[in-house]
Design a protein around this motif. Structure first.
Motif, short mmCIF file in Angstrom:
data_model
loop_
_atom_site.label_atom_id
_atom_site.label_comp_id
_atom_site.label_asym_id
_atom_site.label_seq_id
_atom_site.Cartn_x
_atom_site.Cartn_y
_atom_site.Cartn_z
N THR A 1 0.87 -1.18 0.00
CA THR A 1 0.00 0.00 0.00
C THR A 1 0.90 1.23 0.00
N ALA A 2 0.47 2.26 -0.70
CA ALA A 2 1.15 3.55 -0.68
C ALA A 2 0.14 4.60 -0.23
N THR A 3 0.43 5.26 0.89
CA THR A 3 -0.40 6.36 1.36
C THR A 3 0.28 7.65 0.95
N LEU A 4 -0.42 8.45 0.15
CA LEU A 4 0.12 9.68 -0.43
C LEU A 4 -0.71 10.84 0.10
N ILE A 5 -0.10 11.70 0.92
CA ILE A 5 -0.81 12.82 1.54
C ILE A 5 -0.21 14.13 1.02
N ASN A 6 -1.08 15.00 0.54
CA ASN A 6 -0.63 16.29 0.02
C ASN A 6 -0.42 17.27 1.16
N GLY A 7 0.82 17.72 1.33
CA GLY A 7 1.11 18.77 2.30
C GLY A 7 1.19 20.11 1.61
N ALA A 8 1.81 21.07 2.27
CA ALA A 8 1.97 22.41 1.69
C ALA A 8 3.20 22.40 0.79
N GLY A 9 2.98 22.07 -0.48
CA GLY A 9 4.09 22.03 -1.43
C GLY A 9 4.93 20.78 -1.35
N THR A 10 4.50 19.78 -0.58
CA THR A 10 5.25 18.54 -0.40
C THR A 10 4.29 17.37 -0.41
N LEU A 11 4.69 16.27 -1.05
CA LEU A 11 3.93 15.03 -1.02
C LEU A 11 4.57 14.11 0.01
#
Length: 399
Positions: free
Chosen positions: A336-346
């Motif tokens: 599994t890959a959990t990809l969370i969008n931060g402020a200008g960073t993944l």
């Protein structure tokens, strides 16, 4: 001796007089009355003091933010401030609910010896309190309740004022110990069912420090809901350089990594060995499912995506994808890959195991440990505290 040296010497004498253990006892006190009843605790008569508070430096006590503190439970964050340090004997508190007592609590105490100042913060879930709104919070903090925090001062305490600022309750107090007078401020608010409390103490000859501490700490005293549903005593990986947090079972081990660089961990679940890799990817994002699938295709060219789930971490969004992909030797892996969008960073967290054909997001597969879900749910970006601007030293003329 310099003025700083004199102040430090006086501060050390003052805190020896107070006793660091006493200060910790005062601030690690829970929101519940210490004697277990809603009755005031008797305050003994204060002995006379032969000491004075530390002198206030010219221009005031500096309050310089040096980083972000994350509690070991992953439950909350605070600013790290130069001079306010975790004491060595009992600086951090973690209390897990049990059948015998329903309270979950996490707290930390910071002491500045030279300024004779203390900061204590804790978050608490007590199902028996039923603090459902701000009105209930105001009613909860009676004089009897406040005695649980301040009655350890042997010269007594009194409430000076209380006020509401939005949904935050601020209560100012004055306390005396060993003949020395201190100013206290309790800042309390509710977040969902959680009580969040910060208590600040400064000497009464330094009232501006109280305002500085509140302005510095309060905006960045943050509860991290992503950690609430994981066991309190799981380990916490908090990368305050890259800006994310993830929690995992105590039996898992870190294999590689340091703040600002990728991490690798591994451990056992459901009879299988899992590997966990985390990292931050600057200037990247997956705003929709199509881009999340494209990220998998780019990083795992031979992958077969199985299931896609949307993710929400407060204001942050992203996706978790389960997929199959062979390792370099051709062995089939389930990931599994959990990809969370931060402020200008993944922010990326990948869990993998050698289990051919398994969909690690399949709700009907009872052989998959629910702890995998808990690990993924704790993965969240951190709101890092901005560092204080450091003054530029004045060059010393050549003599």
């Amino acid at each position: 001796m310099s003025e700083y040296g004199k102040s430090l010497s006086v501060g050390l004498r003052t805190l020896r007089l107070l006793g660091v253990s006493l200060l910790i006892l005062v601030f690690v006190a829970s929101a519940l009355p210490l004697n277990g009843f809603n009755t005031p605790i008797a305050t003994p008569e204060a002995p006379a003091s032969n000491y004075a508070h530390p002198a206030v430096p010219a221009g005031g006590t500096p309050v310089i933010v040096t980083g972000t503190y994350v509690h070991p439970s992953g439950m909350f964050t605070l600013p790290l401030v130069s001079g306010w340090q975790l004491p060595g004997d009992s600086p951090e508190e973690s209390v897990a609910a049990t059948p015998e007592q329903p309270i979950t609590r996490a707290g930390a105490t910071f002491i500045n010896v030279s300024a004779a100042s203390v900061v204590h913060a804790f978050v608490e879930d007590n199902p028996e309190l039923s603090l459902k709104d701000f009105e209930a919070l105001q009613a909860y903090y009676t004089a009897e309740q406040l005695s649980a925090a301040w009655s350890q001062y042997n010269g007594g305490w009194r409430e000076i004022a209380r006020r509401a600022v939005g949904e935050t309750l601020i209560i100012d107090t004055e306390m005396t110990h060993e003949g020395l007078v201190y100013l206290g401020r309790q800042i309390a608010r509710l977040q969902d069912r959680w009580l969040m409390v910060m208590r600040l103490v400064v000497p009464n000859n330094n009232p501006s420090l109280l305002e500085q501490l509140q302005a510095t700490y309060e905006p960045y005293f943050q509860l991290l809901p992503s950690s609430i549903n994981a066991p309190l005593f799981w380990r916490t990986l908090s990368d305050t350089v890259s800006g994310y947090l993830i929690r995992f079972p105590n039996t898992w081990q870190q294999e590689d990594g340091k703040p600002g660089a990728p991490y690798a961990l591994s451990g056992e679940l459901d009879g299988r060995t899992y590997r966990l890799n985390t990292r931050a990817v600057p200037n990247a994002a997956v705003p929709d499912e199509e881009s999340a699938r494209a990220w998998i295709a780019e990083n795992y060219p031979r992958a077969t995506v199985q299931t896609v789930q949307a993710e929400q971490r407060g204001d942050f969004t992203g996706y978790t994808l389960s997929f199959l992909a062979p390792d370099p030797d051709g062995n089939q892996r389930s990931l599994t890959a959990t990809l969370i969008n931060g402020a200008g960073t993944l922010y990326v967290a990948v869990l993998q195991t050698f289990a051919e054909g398994r969909d690690l997001l399949a709700p009907s597969d009872g052989s998959i440990s629910p702890e995998l879900f808990r690990i993924r749910q704790t993965f969240t970006p951190l709101r890092l505290v901005p560092l204080s601007a450091q003054p530029t030293p004045t060059p010393t003329p050549a003599g």
